[in-house]
Scaffold this active site. Sequence first.
Site, mmCIF file in Angstrom:
data_model
loop_
_atom_site.group_PDB
_atom_site.id
_atom_site.type_symbol
_atom_site.label_atom_id
_atom_site.label_comp_id
_atom_site.label_asym_id
_atom_site.label_seq_id
_atom_site.Cartn_x
_atom_site.Cartn_y
_atom_site.Cartn_z
ATOM 1 N N ARG A 56 0.817 -1.213 0.000
ATOM 2 C CA ARG A 56 0.000 0.000 0.000
ATOM 3 C C ARG A 56 0.852 1.265 0.000
ATOM 4 N NH1 ARG A 56 -2.126 0.505 4.581
ATOM 5 N NH2 ARG A 56 -3.137 -1.521 4.741
ATOM 6 N N TYR A 88 -14.203 22.644 -11.390
ATOM 7 C CA TYR A 88 -14.627 21.331 -11.892
ATOM 8 C C TYR A 88 -15.802 20.836 -11.052
ATOM 9 C CZ TYR A 88 -13.797 16.456 -13.369
ATOM 10 O OH TYR A 88 -13.894 15.193 -13.878
ATOM 11 N N ASP A 95 -6.057 23.233 -8.645
ATOM 12 C CA ASP A 95 -6.230 22.210 -9.675
ATOM 13 C C ASP A 95 -5.501 22.722 -10.921
ATOM 14 O OD1 ASP A 95 -7.116 20.616 -11.799
ATOM 15 O OD2 ASP A 95 -9.089 20.289 -10.886
ATOM 16 N N LYS A 121 -5.184 13.145 -17.531
ATOM 17 C CA LYS A 121 -5.214 13.994 -18.727
ATOM 18 C C LYS A 121 -3.836 14.017 -19.390
ATOM 19 C CE LYS A 121 -9.394 14.541 -17.299
ATOM 20 N NZ LYS A 121 -9.904 15.609 -16.454
HETATM 21 C C1 LIG Z 1 -10.764 15.406 -15.281
HETATM 22 C C2 LIG Z 1 -10.530 16.466 -14.278
HETATM 23 C C3 LIG Z 1 -10.411 16.167 -12.931
HETATM 24 C C4 LIG Z 1 -10.646 14.795 -12.369
HETATM 25 O O1 LIG Z 1 -9.789 13.835 -12.841
HETATM 26 P P1 LIG Z 1 -10.232 12.285 -12.891
HETATM 27 O O2 LIG Z 1 -8.946 11.588 -13.060
HETATM 28 O O3 LIG Z 1 -11.183 12.179 -14.039
HETATM 29 O O4 LIG Z 1 -10.893 11.970 -11.587
HETATM 30 C C5 LIG Z 1 -10.130 17.198 -12.060
HETATM 31 N N1 LIG Z 1 -9.992 18.454 -12.489
HETATM 32 C C6 LIG Z 1 -10.116 18.783 -13.784
HETATM 33 C C7 LIG Z 1 -9.944 20.195 -14.188
HETATM 34 C C8 LIG Z 1 -10.401 17.804 -14.723
HETATM 35 O O5 LIG Z 1 -10.566 18.135 -15.999
#
Ligand SMILES: *Cc1c(COP(=O)(O)O)cnc(C)c1O
Length: 421
Positions: free
Chosen positions: A85, A139, A211, A236
């Site tokens: 873990r 988001y 973020d 992403k």
């Molecule tokens: C996609 C996204 C997330 C979340 O990511 P996941 O891996 O899909 O949980 C968070 N913030 C932004 C701006 C995003 O586009």
Amino acid sequence: MGRRRGHAQSDRLIRTRPWNSALTDRPRKPLKPATQATNSGRRSEWTGAVVNPPVWRASTHLYPDVVALREGLTSNADGRFFYGRRGSPTQWSLADALTEMEPGATGTMLYPSGVAAISCALLAVLKPGDEILIADSSYDPSRSFADVFLKRMEVTAHYYDPLIGADIANLFSDKTRAILLESPGSLSFEVQDVPAICAAARKAGITTLLDNTWATSRFFPALEKGVDISIVAATKYIVGHSDVMLGAATTHDKYWNRLRRTAQQLGQVVSPDDAYLAARGLRTLEVRLRQHESSALTIARWLKEREEVGLVLHPALPDCPGHEIWKRDFLGSSGLFSFELKQGDEASRAAFVDALDLFGIGYSWGGYESLALPVDPAKHRTATEWKGKGALVRLNIGLEDPDDLIADLANAFEHYHGAGS
Ligand SMILES: *Cc1c(COP(=O)(O)O)cnc(C)c1O
């Protein structure tokens, strides 16, 4: 017969040093981003004699003896075997690479999704009775975590205008514990004055979390700009191939222990296979981002000339709220932006998106394939009014030839007839 020996507490995990260890382990001058993306995290003790850190699948880590087992309890750091873990070299190498690529960082925690990174980082700093400020452009799942889960934990969320800048200090109360920023917003693309907001927060003893999925540390070195915890949905651009869910939070000394302990207490762990794929994506991050940037700018500028198009919300173009701040603070732009179909209604926008051939219709972004999505920022706002008039379409510009993407968009405009046109 002797006991089969584990290596849990050996300082060097793989003792055979590969031929290139001098290259990967020596202290270095500051490296350019492309070199960093290709080299970071590839310590020789994690790669052995091969180029990519291999996939170490493990729950149990074996100890050579009981003394080592006891010692294991007192150390808690990447690079120390303990139990699955806490990760193994595959995950450590990726976390190490992301730390290296964020100037000012002490460490990185990995999570099984971007949303997990955001929620666990927030849980690391908040306690019942606290208040949190969240950008109104955030988001949607971040908002929902705050409105439902944090509320149940007696944390109150207040939403702020993403263009508020240093005036955010007017919203501080003695209960304000954290600010969750997102710049630019991933539907409406307002660029926030992150340095001004973070400076005001730091003065008031408030923790800032950003973020940073759109820019990554490559285009926005968040900690250097004053952010305390920088979060990316690695799903992403880091992964880049639309085949893995992954999140990461990177922070400096002050929050590192708390972030790490909270993630461990919440049982956060990433599969070595997913970490492997993310690390592999990372090696091409620089060239991918540069191509996303160039193609997205070409297409955004082309759209701007179309009579059917209203605002083009791309941080590097003047229509975008906060464009001046983007110019001041960012080192580049990525491949995601929105544009307005003038006089577009639900049906005409759907006809446009349906007519696209090379653009897939789907969530997520940052992969090599282009995507188109109808988006409605007005539905996700509470503190500010979304003033956009037309129907918004968000494009993820992938790595196809931009000429083909433009031809595809031009063809879709043939099928687009705005309401009343
Ligand atoms: C996609 C996204 C997330 C979340 O990511 P996941 O891996 O899909 O949980 C968070 N913030 C932004 C701006 C995003 O586009």
